[in-house]
Design a protein around this motif. Structure first.
Motif, PDB file in Angstrom:
ATOM      1  N   PRO A  38      -5.845  13.438  -5.001  1.00  0.00           N
ATOM      2  CA  PRO A  38      -5.717  12.172  -4.278  1.00  0.00           C
ATOM      3  C   PRO A  38      -5.031  11.098  -5.132  1.00  0.00           C
ATOM      4  O   PRO A  38      -5.135  11.106  -6.358  1.00  0.00           O
ATOM      5  CB  PRO A  38      -7.167  11.763  -4.003  1.00  0.00           C
ATOM      6  CG  PRO A  38      -8.001  12.960  -4.288  1.00  0.00           C
ATOM      7  CD  PRO A  38      -7.237  13.824  -5.224  1.00  0.00           C
ATOM      8  N   GLN A  39      -4.353  10.185  -4.442  1.00  0.00           N
ATOM      9  CA  GLN A  39      -3.684   9.073  -5.108  1.00  0.00           C
ATOM     10  C   GLN A  39      -3.901   7.838  -4.238  1.00  0.00           C
ATOM     11  O   GLN A  39      -3.597   7.870  -3.041  1.00  0.00           O
ATOM     12  CB  GLN A  39      -2.184   9.392  -5.229  1.00  0.00           C
ATOM     13  CG  GLN A  39      -1.305   8.254  -5.708  1.00  0.00           C
ATOM     14  CD  GLN A  39      -1.442   8.013  -7.201  1.00  0.00           C
ATOM     15  OE1 GLN A  39      -1.476   8.955  -7.986  1.00  0.00           O
ATOM     16  NE2 GLN A  39      -1.562   6.749  -7.590  1.00  0.00           N
ATOM     17  N   ARG A  40      -4.431   6.779  -4.829  1.00  0.00           N
ATOM     18  CA  ARG A  40      -4.654   5.547  -4.064  1.00  0.00           C
ATOM     19  C   ARG A  40      -3.314   4.843  -3.851  1.00  0.00           C
ATOM     20  O   ARG A  40      -2.581   4.625  -4.815  1.00  0.00           O
ATOM     21  CB  ARG A  40      -5.616   4.644  -4.844  1.00  0.00           C
ATOM     22  CG  ARG A  40      -6.028   3.369  -4.111  1.00  0.00           C
ATOM     23  CD  ARG A  40      -7.037   2.570  -4.941  1.00  0.00           C
ATOM     24  NE  ARG A  40      -8.317   3.262  -5.066  1.00  0.00           N
ATOM     25  CZ  ARG A  40      -9.269   3.244  -4.129  1.00  0.00           C
ATOM     26  NH1 ARG A  40      -9.075   2.586  -3.010  1.00  0.00           N
ATOM     27  NH2 ARG A  40     -10.390   3.903  -4.322  1.00  0.00           N
ATOM     28  N   PRO A  41      -2.966   4.499  -2.603  1.00  0.00           N
ATOM     29  CA  PRO A  41      -1.696   3.804  -2.394  1.00  0.00           C
ATOM     30  C   PRO A  41      -1.808   2.339  -2.817  1.00  0.00           C
ATOM     31  O   PRO A  41      -2.908   1.800  -2.925  1.00  0.00           O
ATOM     32  CB  PRO A  41      -1.475   3.919  -0.884  1.00  0.00           C
ATOM     33  CG  PRO A  41      -2.850   4.020  -0.311  1.00  0.00           C
ATOM     34  CD  PRO A  41      -3.676   4.748  -1.336  1.00  0.00           C
ATOM     35  N   LEU A  42      -0.661   1.712  -3.034  1.00  0.00           N
ATOM     36  CA  LEU A  42      -0.613   0.281  -3.375  1.00  0.00           C
ATOM     37  C   LEU A  42      -1.189  -0.538  -2.228  1.00  0.00           C
ATOM     38  O   LEU A  42      -1.860  -1.556  -2.443  1.00  0.00           O
ATOM     39  CB  LEU A  42       0.855  -0.108  -3.617  1.00  0.00           C
ATOM     40  CG  LEU A  42       1.157  -1.560  -3.948  1.00  0.00           C
ATOM     41  CD1 LEU A  42       0.493  -1.963  -5.254  1.00  0.00           C
ATOM     42  CD2 LEU A  42       2.662  -1.777  -4.013  1.00  0.00           C
ATOM     43  N   ALA A  43      -0.928  -0.099  -1.012  1.00  0.00           N
ATOM     44  CA  ALA A  43      -1.478  -0.737   0.185  1.00  0.00           C
ATOM     45  C   ALA A  43      -1.422   0.273   1.310  1.00  0.00           C
ATOM     46  O   ALA A  43      -0.709   1.269   1.215  1.00  0.00           O
ATOM     47  CB  ALA A  43      -0.678  -1.986   0.552  1.00  0.00           C
ATOM     48  N   LEU A  44      -2.190  -0.010   2.354  1.00  0.00           N
ATOM     49  CA  LEU A  44      -2.098   0.795   3.577  1.00  0.00           C
ATOM     50  C   LEU A  44      -1.626  -0.126   4.695  1.00  0.00           C
ATOM     51  O   LEU A  44      -2.210  -1.206   4.891  1.00  0.00           O
ATOM     52  CB  LEU A  44      -3.469   1.387   3.929  1.00  0.00           C
ATOM     53  CG  LEU A  44      -3.546   2.096   5.304  1.00  0.00           C
ATOM     54  CD1 LEU A  44      -2.679   3.364   5.325  1.00  0.00           C
ATOM     55  CD2 LEU A  44      -4.998   2.441   5.658  1.00  0.00           C
ATOM     56  N   VAL A  45      -0.565   0.290   5.383  1.00  0.00           N
ATOM     57  CA  VAL A  45      -0.070  -0.479   6.527  1.00  0.00           C
ATOM     58  C   VAL A  45      -0.249   0.385   7.766  1.00  0.00           C
ATOM     59  O   VAL A  45       0.164   1.546   7.780  1.00  0.00           O
ATOM     60  CB  VAL A  45       1.415  -0.867   6.329  1.00  0.00           C
ATOM     61  CG1 VAL A  45       1.951  -1.596   7.559  1.00  0.00           C
ATOM     62  CG2 VAL A  45       1.565  -1.736   5.087  1.00  0.00           C
ATOM     63  N   ARG A  46      -0.883  -0.182   8.790  1.00  0.00           N
ATOM     64  CA  ARG A  46      -1.097   0.565  10.035  1.00  0.00           C
ATOM     65  C   ARG A  46      -0.522  -0.242  11.205  1.00  0.00           C
ATOM     66  O   ARG A  46      -1.256  -0.910  11.933  1.00  0.00           O
ATOM     67  CB  ARG A  46      -2.589   0.843  10.224  1.00  0.00           C
ATOM     68  CG  ARG A  46      -3.137   1.782   9.129  1.00  0.00           C
ATOM     69  CD  ARG A  46      -4.583   2.183   9.399  1.00  0.00           C
ATOM     70  NE  ARG A  46      -5.440   1.014   9.440  1.00  0.00           N
ATOM     71  CZ  ARG A  46      -6.566   0.933  10.147  1.00  0.00           C
ATOM     72  NH1 ARG A  46      -6.956   1.958  10.875  1.00  0.00           N
ATOM     73  NH2 ARG A  46      -7.290  -0.165  10.129  1.00  0.00           N
ATOM     74  N   GLN A  84       2.715   7.244  -6.597  1.00  0.00           N
ATOM     75  CA  GLN A  84       2.286   6.136  -7.473  1.00  0.00           C
ATOM     76  C   GLN A  84       3.082   4.869  -7.121  1.00  0.00           C
ATOM     77  O   GLN A  84       4.306   4.883  -7.077  1.00  0.00           O
ATOM     78  CB  GLN A  84       2.583   6.534  -8.917  1.00  0.00           C
ATOM     79  CG  GLN A  84       2.182   5.519  -9.944  1.00  0.00           C
ATOM     80  CD  GLN A  84       0.878   5.941 -10.626  1.00  0.00           C
ATOM     81  OE1 GLN A  84       0.685   7.115 -10.942  1.00  0.00           O
ATOM     82  NE2 GLN A  84      -0.013   4.992 -10.837  1.00  0.00           N
ATOM     83  N   GLY A  85       2.345   3.790  -6.839  1.00  0.00           N
ATOM     84  CA  GLY A  85       3.009   2.508  -6.592  1.00  0.00           C
ATOM     85  C   GLY A  85       3.614   2.354  -5.221  1.00  0.00           C
ATOM     86  O   GLY A  85       4.284   1.358  -4.937  1.00  0.00           O
ATOM     87  N   ALA A  86       3.399   3.332  -4.347  1.00  0.00           N
ATOM     88  CA  ALA A  86       3.973   3.263  -3.000  1.00  0.00           C
ATOM     89  C   ALA A  86       2.930   2.787  -2.005  1.00  0.00           C
ATOM     90  O   ALA A  86       1.726   2.983  -2.213  1.00  0.00           O
ATOM     91  CB  ALA A  86       4.480   4.632  -2.582  1.00  0.00           C
ATOM     92  N   ILE A  87       3.375   2.170  -0.914  1.00  0.00           N
ATOM     93  CA  ILE A  87       2.446   1.914   0.176  1.00  0.00           C
ATOM     94  C   ILE A  87       2.371   3.157   1.056  1.00  0.00           C
ATOM     95  O   ILE A  87       3.321   3.938   1.134  1.00  0.00           O
ATOM     96  CB  ILE A  87       2.852   0.700   1.045  1.00  0.00           C
ATOM     97  CG1 ILE A  87       4.117   0.981   1.862  1.00  0.00           C
ATOM     98  CG2 ILE A  87       3.020  -0.561   0.204  1.00  0.00           C
ATOM     99  CD1 ILE A  87       4.285   0.076   3.054  1.00  0.00           C
ATOM    100  N   ALA A  88       1.228   3.332   1.703  1.00  0.00           N
ATOM    101  CA  ALA A  88       1.094   4.357   2.745  1.00  0.00           C
ATOM    102  C   ALA A  88       1.297   3.664   4.081  1.00  0.00           C
ATOM    103  O   ALA A  88       0.743   2.592   4.318  1.00  0.00           O
ATOM    104  CB  ALA A  88      -0.294   4.997   2.677  1.00  0.00           C
ATOM    105  N   LEU A  89       2.151   4.247   4.926  1.00  0.00           N
ATOM    106  CA  LEU A  89       2.423   3.665   6.240  1.00  0.00           C
ATOM    107  C   LEU A  89       1.938   4.652   7.296  1.00  0.00           C
ATOM    108  O   LEU A  89       2.575   5.676   7.535  1.00  0.00           O
ATOM    109  CB  LEU A  89       3.919   3.376   6.380  1.00  0.00           C
ATOM    110  CG  LEU A  89       4.306   2.507   7.579  1.00  0.00           C
ATOM    111  CD1 LEU A  89       5.509   1.637   7.225  1.00  0.00           C
ATOM    112  CD2 LEU A  89       4.602   3.347   8.799  1.00  0.00           C
TER     113      LEU A  89
END
Lengths: 464, 464
Positions: A38-46, A84-89
């Protein structure tokens, strides 16, 4: 810190309901079904709309922040795992079925609709959707497009690519490409939508899909047949297709090792008194239940006279058909019974699949005499799955890598493909060049550079 | 002069048999069937191998000379007409059928093989090839790929794109992309071959094609049906597809104006005692001749009871089927009977074709009360052809342009496409933006720039 400024702007633009900081992102968005750490995203956008997707991507481009599109997170190659360092969309809120036109056989949906919701809506409208796969309840249409999904219906209806009549895609800079005109024939410049099908989110975000629906079959039949060897299996497939044409809806081949694992893991009764080298589960569509059953019986008798089939069961009820198909469900039990399961999804020239499986067996046995390997797949499409029990080859990361190297070496030798339907993602990157030349990879990189010049779309996936 | 140096090098590299100077190039290479004014190429290159294509393109890149790929020169949009200062590269000598694998249903050919040669080889091998069109004896497979050809078989087998399993392409700099692995499922990065299908030679030169073959039908039936209106025509198509599934092999709709022109120009006897608003020629495939005939009769009776069909003829012999299909051959006579014929090849949402034809009639009649316009097409695919007799609208270039502008305005209004199957080439460039947004055109240009950075491949075609 520039990320703080980006996050502030993201939240103020989209609202705290749509955009969440990484610290607040639930674990389920940290990885997918591939088993990638697992990798925590910088942010999650939904986002709830294409406009919100576009706004998010414009901000990412302005701040040079990478974007990992996420659908149902059921991928087996790791393409949706945050970098790493990316947002999840996540497209999960864009789950509206916008329009169903049964006369034209079309359905327009947002990308976050699950495959199962599309299938059910198609059936409710008196039609069917051509793609089906095990993760149907979770996987999303946008992910099916981005991986060019395969599954059980390819023989009859083709891959996901052949179900897509139009796409709406948002590029990294927020540009919306509205390629949704509902036409079968549209030779007006490059067929841009083709570029995004199977691109695993590395060229843009799929936000809407115009799907082709297929007429519902009026009758179906299921048979389980036992065959002496692979050439017989191909002959039976050809015989079925010659008789039923495009009515042959599924042809799933199972080597005996796979059948024995299914019987044991799922605690099923053996379908035949004897063991046989190969069994095939075959579905046929037709117009009339009793005529179809009669035709199936007749074709099977001809195949038996020709020595292609040694035994066969024709399902007499829906319940019996479902019971026969249980035999094919061992894959759901792989991770409970192999430690770990080393899984392959390769494509081969159809005629060579039998020889390829023999070559794998020989190569594995020479090196790991205790190895336990299962062979099965969508042979009608040239797609073979192989699963090797990691603990029977030593269980170390080095041993697993050696098994992979051995199998992919044979794939190269047989002019096959290292990924038939699962994609490349993260997991198969090291082996991509076994299926593509340097020149092809350079052309892919040029396309990537053209549509995503800053390299923000799903970086590190498919190729570096 | 630098062109002299280029020509010397071209001839010394490839030999005088393969490369000819412009002055020596026969007129047949100066234009195609589109009626574009002829243009003498700088040179004609007729390579015998992929290696020679690659060598020619390397030289063109080194000298920044443009290249116009040529197949059978039957295109109707002008894509193969030499550009000023460009060489013409004809694939006509690369006409070998290299391999036919009936078990896998595959045929590998060089790009210069004619469509008819492929069709005949497929039939000789006991199968069929899915694309058919009027120019079959002259057009080449490479051109069929580059225009994503349509024709009579699309309803059953799809466009050329769906017949292509692999391609070998040479890029402008001479790089060979060998995308020929014979697999139905191959999710290994971008499906590069898709980029070149329908690109009209602007991204590279197609040199080899791996084609999918289809099983040959065991029985066929032909019927001509008369219908009261377009909604009835769609209902009959749906009824046929519901009964015969993918066995509906052709569904060609003809408006009465077209039927009357066919009867007059080809001196045929009227098929029915009365005139009807719409006739459809329908081909069905099946397994058994007499059963198929009976099924067709039954479905037609149901359609008549439902009021969808008002009269029908079922062909009782191959000769009668061929006679019925004669009705569809007016297009070959357009240029003899219209002065000039203003021809359109548009795609529309299938359900809207009837309203679109009415809107054209109304718009044309309001401005040119004497106009003579025919409507016909592959309605099963959403593809309508319209031909307007130029002299009935004034005959001047301005009048022709006004007719085009009027029709393409309606195409835009109906969310249609200005080219269904003929492509853009030179002729439809002014109208491309009626079917594509600025954002889509920008994405196409970015792709072009990525694969052909010097802009040498078929410049000025599709877009500027």
């Amino acid at each position: 810190m520039s990320h703080e400024k980006f996050l502030d702007e993201l939240i103020s633009t989209l609202g705290a309901d749509v955009a969440q900081r990484g610290a607040d992102v639930p674990e389920r968005y940290h990885t997918d079904w591939s088993g990638t750490p697992p990798q925590r995203p910088l942010a999650l956008v939904r986002p709830r709309s294409t406009q919100e997707v576009s706004a998010a991507l414009r901000l990412c481009t302005a701040h040079q922040v990478a974007v990992v599109p996420q659908g149902g997170l059921t991928g087996l190659a790791g393409a949706a795992v945050p970098s790493q360092g990316a947002i999840a969309l996540s497209l999960e809120r864009m789950n509206t079925i916008e329009n169903t036109d049964t006369r034209a056989g079309l359905m327009q949906v947002q990308a976050g609709v699950t495959l199962q919701a599309v299938q059910e809506a198609a059936v409710a409208a008196g039609m069917v959707f051509g793609v089906d796969l095990g993760a149907r309840g979770s996987c999303q249409i946008g992910g099916n497009v981005s991986t060019n999904a395969g599954g059980n219906g390819v023989l009859q209806h083709g891959m996901m690519r052949e179900q897509v009549l139009g796409l709406e895609v948002v590029l990294a800079d927020g540009t919306v490409l509205p390629m949704l005109r509902p036409m079968i024939k549209n030779n007006t410049g490059y067929d841009l939508k083709q570029f995004f099908i199977g691109a695993e989110g590395t060229l843009g975000v799929v936000t809407r899909v115009l799907l082709r629906l297929r007429p519902a079959p009026q009758a179906t039949a299921t048979t389980l047949v036992a065959m002496p060897d692979f050439d017989a299996a191909l002959a039976v497939l050809a015989r079925m297709q010659s008789h039923f044409g495009n009515g042959v809806a599924a042809y799933e081949l199972m080597w005996d090792s796979f059948v024995q694992a299914s019987l044991s893991w799922l605690q099923l009764g053996a379908p035949f008194a004897e063991r046989h080298p190969l069994l095939a589960l075959i579905n046929m569509d037709g117009k009339n239940e009793s005529q179809l059953q009669g035709d199936v019986q007749q074709v099977l008798e001809e195949a038996m006279e020709a020595g292609e089939v040694v035994d066969a069961i024709v399902a007499q009820s829906v319940a019996q058909a479902q019971a026969l198909w249980k035999l094919r469900e061992a894959p759901a039990e792989l991770n409970n019974n192999m430690h770990p399961a080393i899984n392959f999804d390769v494509s081969l020239p159809q005629a060579d699949i039998g020889r390829f499986a023999q070559a794998c067996e020989a190569a594995f046995s020479a090196r790991w005499p205790q190895k336990h390997a299962l062979y099965f797949g969508h042979v009608g499409d040239g797609n073979l799955h192989v699963s090797v029990d990691g603990k029977t080859v030593g269980g170390t990361p080095e041993a697993i890598e050696a098994v992979e190297a051995e199998l992919y070496r044979l794939v190269g030798e047989f002019q096959g493909s290292v990924s038939a339907e699962h994609g490349i993602g993260l997991h198969k990157k090291p082996y991509l060049q076994a299926s593509r030349t340097q020149e092809e990879l350079a052309a892919m990189r040029a396309i990537k550079q053209a549509l995503d010049p800053l390299g923000l779309m799903n970086p590190g996936k498919v190729f570096d």
